[in-house]
Motif scaffolding. Structure first.
Motif, PDB file in Angstrom:
ATOM      1  N   LEU A   9      35.512 -22.557 -57.492  1.00 36.60           N
ATOM      2  CA  LEU A   9      34.919 -23.669 -58.229  1.00 36.60           C
ATOM      3  C   LEU A   9      35.011 -23.385 -59.728  1.00 36.60           C
ATOM      4  O   LEU A   9      34.881 -22.238 -60.159  1.00 36.60           O
ATOM      5  CB  LEU A   9      33.454 -23.845 -57.834  1.00 36.60           C
ATOM      6  CG  LEU A   9      33.148 -24.237 -56.379  1.00 36.60           C
ATOM      7  CD1 LEU A   9      31.649 -24.454 -56.214  1.00 36.60           C
ATOM      8  CD2 LEU A   9      33.885 -25.493 -55.971  1.00 36.60           C
TER       9      LEU A   9
ATOM     10  N   ALA B 176      38.268 -21.009 -51.633  1.00 38.30           N
ATOM     11  CA  ALA B 176      37.937 -22.045 -52.624  1.00 38.30           C
ATOM     12  C   ALA B 176      37.342 -21.427 -53.894  1.00 38.30           C
ATOM     13  O   ALA B 176      36.502 -20.541 -53.816  1.00 38.30           O
ATOM     14  CB  ALA B 176      36.960 -23.034 -52.016  1.00 38.30           C
TER      15      ALA B 176
ATOM     16  N   GLN C 137      25.459 -20.381 -49.701  1.00 38.85           N
ATOM     17  CA  GLN C 137      26.611 -20.342 -50.611  1.00 38.85           C
ATOM     18  C   GLN C 137      26.220 -19.793 -51.980  1.00 38.85           C
ATOM     19  O   GLN C 137      26.957 -19.014 -52.575  1.00 38.85           O
ATOM     20  CB  GLN C 137      27.178 -21.770 -50.788  1.00 38.85           C
ATOM     21  CG  GLN C 137      27.814 -22.355 -49.555  1.00 38.85           C
ATOM     22  CD  GLN C 137      29.154 -21.723 -49.216  1.00 38.85           C
ATOM     23  OE1 GLN C 137      29.767 -21.059 -50.040  1.00 38.85           O
ATOM     24  NE2 GLN C 137      29.608 -21.908 -47.983  1.00 38.85           N
TER      25      GLN C 137
ATOM     26  N   LEU D 265      33.587 -26.107 -49.347  1.00 36.78           N
ATOM     27  CA  LEU D 265      33.423 -24.658 -49.515  1.00 36.78           C
ATOM     28  C   LEU D 265      33.507 -23.923 -48.187  1.00 36.78           C
ATOM     29  O   LEU D 265      34.043 -22.822 -48.100  1.00 36.78           O
ATOM     30  CB  LEU D 265      32.059 -24.363 -50.155  1.00 36.78           C
ATOM     31  CG  LEU D 265      31.945 -24.627 -51.662  1.00 36.78           C
ATOM     32  CD1 LEU D 265      30.496 -24.525 -52.105  1.00 36.78           C
ATOM     33  CD2 LEU D 265      32.804 -23.642 -52.427  1.00 36.78           C
TER      34      LEU D 265
ATOM     35  N   SER E 221      30.483 -31.283 -50.854  1.00 34.77           N
ATOM     36  CA  SER E 221      30.831 -30.010 -51.520  1.00 34.77           C
ATOM     37  C   SER E 221      30.738 -28.855 -50.546  1.00 34.77           C
ATOM     38  O   SER E 221      31.596 -27.962 -50.529  1.00 34.77           O
ATOM     39  CB  SER E 221      29.861 -29.730 -52.674  1.00 34.77           C
ATOM     40  OG  SER E 221      29.889 -30.764 -53.590  1.00 34.77           O
TER      41      SER E 221
END
Lengths: 337, 253
Positions: free
Chosen positions: A34, A32, A79, A26, A22
């Motif tokens: 989600l 990106a 992140q 990213l 993941s």
């Protein structure tokens, strides 16, 4: 108590691999997005890996495995906890016509400071030149400015000097662009000295500018001066001032006068603005470099002075309008009501 | 080596190893060599453009050199997540000083303030600030809120090397195993595991000496029956002990 590493790894490896995958997605795709379920899953994986790291730290120490988990947790933490504006795809026109002038207006006080220092330097340089003409070589350390203004104007207007840059206009233009951009970057970057370096650079540039202006005005060559400097100076000088503005914004963030935020928070808050300003300055200087090489260096009889002065004045007016008005959201009377 | 410790809101702490100024200097030297190489390659093609216009060729050279030297660091660090070629080779990485995501504006500023770090020449100012700063930050890093870290080599432990699944005679004595688990210090257990994991990195004579010293420490904790340890080399003794300590279904996680 010793952890059962083999069992631990066997149980948890699949979660770590999923988190790693993941993260790679990213980090690679800047845009990106989600879905909610993906965010939930990502948060779960982060929590689980962080928990694994905590357990490993408590019970045993296997350095390689711990570093591996620390790396995963660090990347996922970055992140998840990043609260600054998400980076969106760059739109050059929107940036130049909206973000750049808006940033300029947001920090107008820093621009005023920058302008005041340059004007102060100009005043000092001009007065020094007026009352101590012997200091000319110190105030203007350029060979081509050592002759008297009248001599230079006579020399520039000779027919054989009509195209003295023939065959090297592009080189000259590229030199001007790179040199001015370098000076602008340094002016902004010196803000890291709490603005002292920025102030010195602006003031010293002002001294040279003021000395040149007074030298030509006293020498009775005001029209030549305006025709020579206005076409490129109307962009180049404001660009240096904007770079100085950036330097003072940086200095203010470092000093923190009147702010209750920590220095780290202050610096974080201004970084996007500094980036906008310096890239805006770079664009303006490319234009100024082209104008200086291909237009400013031609004088009468090739290009009449009134054309050059008009061009420079209109350019300055447009730049002022651009910086003051571009990107201002239109006010809707309907929305107000 | 300096480390940057970050504590997450969840209470988990992780540490990042900060790169030393010397390593950073080496990475910079590699990057400067790369820039020179790219510019040299460009110089090879300039005569072709020079056929059309030598003025244009010169202009392209001046602009390209300037653009490459300024944008090399910015573009590489942006596209390669905080790494340039020099940093990649030496396993360095620029990261946010608070562990957050590295922003484009941070990369731009740390690279532009390099102009001041270079003053008065040879990165003297930036180098001095690096040495004096606890986080090994130059002025550009300080203003941009970044640090340069030394990446760890990430691989999972090769347990097969330590625990090949052979018969372990010590397992016949559960009461001694329990006593060993109770009394062994964590640091000693880790030392034994690490010694076995790094077995092949030791000089043979040193290996024998190290295993002997560690085994002697374990022998003071628990005495296994004489018939179990007689003729058992120190290395095998340690393997049996590590097998007991680290691979037990009943071990507490």
């Amino acid at each position: 108590m010793i952890i059962d590493i083999e069992k631990f790894i066997t149980q948890e490896r699949s979660y770590w691999s999923e988190l790693e995958k993941s993260l790679e997605g990213l980090e690679t795709d800047f845009g990106a997005q989600l879905s909610l379920s993906e965010i939930k899953r990502f948060h779960y994986l982060y929590g689980r890996t962080a928990s694994d790291l905590a357990r490993l730290t408590t019970f045993s120490t296997e350095p390689n495995l711990r570093r591996y988990l620390e790396s995963l947790v660090a990347r996922a933490y970055g992140q998840l906890h990043e609260s600054r504006g998400r980076q969106v795809r760059f739109k050059p026109l929107q940036w130049f016509f909206t973000d750049f002038p808006q940033t300029f207006r947001r920090h107008w006080i820093a621009f005023v400071m920058s302008t005041a220092l340059l004007l102060g330097g100009s005043l000092f340089g001009g007065l020094s030149m007026r009352f101590d003409p012997e200091a000319k070589s110190t105030l203007m350390p350029f060979d081509h400015l050592m002759q008297t203004p009248a001599e230079r104007v006579a020399s520039e207007q000779k027919p054989q000097h009509a195209d003295r840059l023939a065959g090297r206009k592009s080189s000259f233009s590229s030199f001007l662009i790179t040199n001015n951009t370098r000076v602008s970057i340094l002016t902004l970057a010196l803000g890291v000295t709490c603005g002292i370096g920025t102030a010195i650079l602006l003031f010293s540039n002002g001294v040279m500018l003021g000395a040149v202006c007074v030298d030509y005005i006293v020498g009775g060559q005001s029209v030549f001066l305006a025709g020579w400097l206005l076409p490129h100076g109307s962009i180049e000088i404001p660009s240096i001032l904007i770079a100085g503005q950036g330097g003072f914004i940086l200095a203010h963030a470092l000093i923190g006068y009147g702010s209750s935020l920590s220095m780290t928070s202050r610096l974080r808050a201004i970084l996007p603005d500094l980036t906008n300003l310096i890239f805006g300055v770079a664009v303006l200087l490319i234009w100024a470099g082209i104008i200086e090489a291909f237009f400013s260096q031609y004088h009468e009889p090739v290009i009449p002075y009134w054309v050059k002065i008009t061009f420079g004045s209109i350019q300055l007016l447009l730049l002022t309008l651009f910086l003051m008005r571009s990107g201002v959201a239109p006010t809707s009377s309907g929305a107000k009501s | 080596m300096n480390t940057l410790r970050i504590r997450t809101p969840e209470g988990v702490q992780f540490s990042l190893m900060l790169a030393s100024p010397v390593t950073r200097g080496l990475a910079l030297a590699i990057d400067l060599a790369c820039i020179s190489l790219v510019v040299s390659v460009l110089g090879v093609f300039l005569p072709i453009i020079g056929v059309i216009s030598s003025d244009l060729a010169n202009a392209i050279y001046v602009l390209s050199y300037f653009f490459i030297s300024i944008s090399y660091g910015i573009l590489c660090e942006w596209l390669w997540h905080g790494q340039t070629l020099g940093k990649k080779i030496l396993r360095l990485q620029v990261v946010d000083a608070q562990g957050l995501k590295l922003q484009f504006s941070q990369i731009v500023m740390r690279n532009l303030i390099r102009f001041v770090d270079c003053l008065p020449g040879f990165y003297l100012l930036g180098g001095m600030v690096c040495f004096l700063n606890g986080r090994v930050q130059r002025l550009g890093d300080f203003a941009a809120g970044t640090v340069v870290i030394q990446q760890s080599q990430l691989f999972q432990p090769n347990l097969d090397q330590v625990l090949p699944g052979k018969f372990n005679s010590f397992r016949k004595h559960p009461h001694l195993i329990a006593r060993l688990r109770q009394s062994v210090p964590t640091a000693l257990a880790d030392l034994a595991l690490q010694a076995l994991l790094r077995r092949d990195q030791f000089d043979p004579a040193a290996r024998v000496e190290i295993f002997s010293a560690i085994a002697a420490q374990f022998r003071t904790l628990v005495e296994f029956p004489e018939n179990e340890v007689r003729d058992l080399p120190d290395e095998q003794y340690l393997r049996n002990v590590v097998d007991i300590l680290f691979c037990n279904d009943k071990a507490v996680l």
